[in-house]
Enzyme design. Structure first.
Site, PDB file in Angstrom:
ATOM      1  N   HIS A  37     -11.450   2.187  -8.706  1.00  0.00           N
ATOM      2  CA  HIS A  37     -10.711   1.057 -10.022  1.00  0.00           C
ATOM      3  C   HIS A  37      -9.062   1.598  -9.735  1.00  0.00           C
ATOM      4  O   HIS A  37      -8.719   2.642  -9.199  1.00  0.00           O
ATOM      5  CB  HIS A  37     -11.182   1.906 -11.269  1.00  0.00           C
ATOM      6  CG  HIS A  37     -12.525   1.880 -11.409  1.00  0.00           C
ATOM      7  ND1 HIS A  37     -13.402   0.768 -11.959  1.00  0.00           N
ATOM      8  CD2 HIS A  37     -13.655   2.702 -11.110  1.00  0.00           C
ATOM      9  CE1 HIS A  37     -14.517   1.036 -12.019  1.00  0.00           C
ATOM     10  NE2 HIS A  37     -14.782   2.365 -11.475  1.00  0.00           N
ATOM     11  N   GLU A 119     -10.951   6.383 -10.964  1.00  0.00           N
ATOM     12  CA  GLU A 119      -9.788   5.570 -11.315  1.00  0.00           C
ATOM     13  C   GLU A 119      -8.452   6.174 -10.562  1.00  0.00           C
ATOM     14  O   GLU A 119      -8.232   7.271 -10.727  1.00  0.00           O
ATOM     15  CB  GLU A 119      -9.605   5.689 -12.798  1.00  0.00           C
ATOM     16  CG  GLU A 119     -10.480   5.262 -13.639  1.00  0.00           C
ATOM     17  CD  GLU A 119     -10.457   3.761 -14.054  1.00  0.00           C
ATOM     18  OE1 GLU A 119      -9.671   2.875 -13.254  1.00  0.00           O
ATOM     19  OE2 GLU A 119     -11.354   3.187 -14.593  1.00  0.00           O
ATOM     20  N   HIS A 158     -14.013  -1.930  -7.661  1.00  0.00           N
ATOM     21  CA  HIS A 158     -14.537  -2.466  -8.788  1.00  0.00           C
ATOM     22  C   HIS A 158     -14.745  -3.882  -8.922  1.00  0.00           C
ATOM     23  O   HIS A 158     -15.790  -4.800  -9.297  1.00  0.00           O
ATOM     24  CB  HIS A 158     -13.595  -2.250 -10.175  1.00  0.00           C
ATOM     25  CG  HIS A 158     -14.196  -2.372 -11.226  1.00  0.00           C
ATOM     26  ND1 HIS A 158     -13.645  -2.412 -12.613  1.00  0.00           N
ATOM     27  CD2 HIS A 158     -15.761  -2.598 -11.818  1.00  0.00           C
ATOM     28  CE1 HIS A 158     -14.398  -2.306 -13.777  1.00  0.00           C
ATOM     29  NE2 HIS A 158     -15.642  -2.614 -13.109  1.00  0.00           N
TER      30      HIS A 158
END
Length: 191
Positions: A37, A119, A158
Site C-alpha cells: 500500500h 504501507e 492494494h
C-alpha cells in the site's frame, strides 16, 4: 548479521507501536498474500507522525480539515515503512490487520484474513525512496522464509485486490526494482 528477524509474529529490529485495530485470523487460514500500500497524512505530506497516530486511534481529527473524514475509521497495517526507511510494526503478523477493506484475490474475498499488509509512506504519484525499497525487500525475504506461501507471485498492490476502489501503491511504485532488490536480498540472507 541481519537487521531484522521474525519471532512469534513480531519483526525484531522494527519499532513496535501496537494498534488496537486487529482481530485473530480465522482458524486454519494460512498467511499466503503480501499486499503493498501507500499512505500519507495529510495527502502528499510526509513525516508528521499522523499515520502512526491514525493506526493507533490517536489522530486528532481537528488538526487538518481532511482528517474529519477519518474520524470514525479504524485502520491498521502490519508494517509502515517511512520515507527514511524506518520500519514500524503495528500488528503482529499472526493477527489480522485491517488494511485491505473490501477485497478479493483469486476469487477469495476478505484478503485481511490471509494477508500481510505493508504501507509505504508515499503517494501514487511520487517516487518511493531507495531506503523504502531496501527495507521492503529485506522484510519481504524474511516474510517469505517465515510464511512459506508468500512469494513474489503472491505479492500484490492494494489496487490489485480492490480494483476501482483503490489505486495504491500507484504508478510510481517500481515493481521491477522491488523484484530485483528482493532477489538480491534473498541471495544475501539465504547465502
Amino acid at each position: 548479521m541481519h537487521k531484522y528477524s521474525i519471532v512469534a509474529g513480531l519483526l525484531k529490529g522494527a519499532r513496535q507501536l501496537p494498534s488496537p485495530n486487529f482481530t485473530s485470523r480465522p482458524p486454519q487460514c494460512p498467511i499466503e498474500l503480501l499486499v503493498i500500500h501507500n499512505i500519507s497524512l495529510p495527502a502528499g505530506e510526509f513525516g508528521g507522525g499522523y499515520v502512526q497516530k491514525f493506526f493507533q486511534n490517536h489522530l486528532d481529527c481537528s488538526v487538518h480539515p481532511t482528517f474529519v473524514q477519518l474520524k470514525a475509521l479504524q485502520v491498521s497495517a502490519h508494517l509502515l515503512i517511512t520515507r527514511e526507511g524506518e520500519v514500524i510494526q503495528f500488528v503482529n503478523f499472526n493477527n489480522r490487520a485491517w488494511h485491505a477493506g473490501v477485497s478479493s484475490y483469486k476469487s477469495r474475498d476478505n484478503c485481511n484474513d490471509f494477508s500481510i499488509g505493508i504501507e509505504l509512506e508515499g503517494t501514487d504519484d511520487c517516487k518511493f525512496t531507495a531506503q523504502q525499497y531496501q527495507e521492503l525487500a529485506e522484510v519481504s525475504v524474511l516474510l517469505q522464509q517465515q510464511y512459506v506461501q508468500i512469494n513474489w507471485h503472491s505479492t500484490v498492490g492494494h489496487s490489485d485486490i480492490a480494483p476501482g476502489r483503490k489505486t495504491d501503491p500507484g504508478r510510481c511504485f517500481d515493481w521491477q526494482k522491488y523484484r530485483r532488490m528482493w532477489s538480491a536480498c534473498s541471495q544475501v540472507i539465504n547465502g
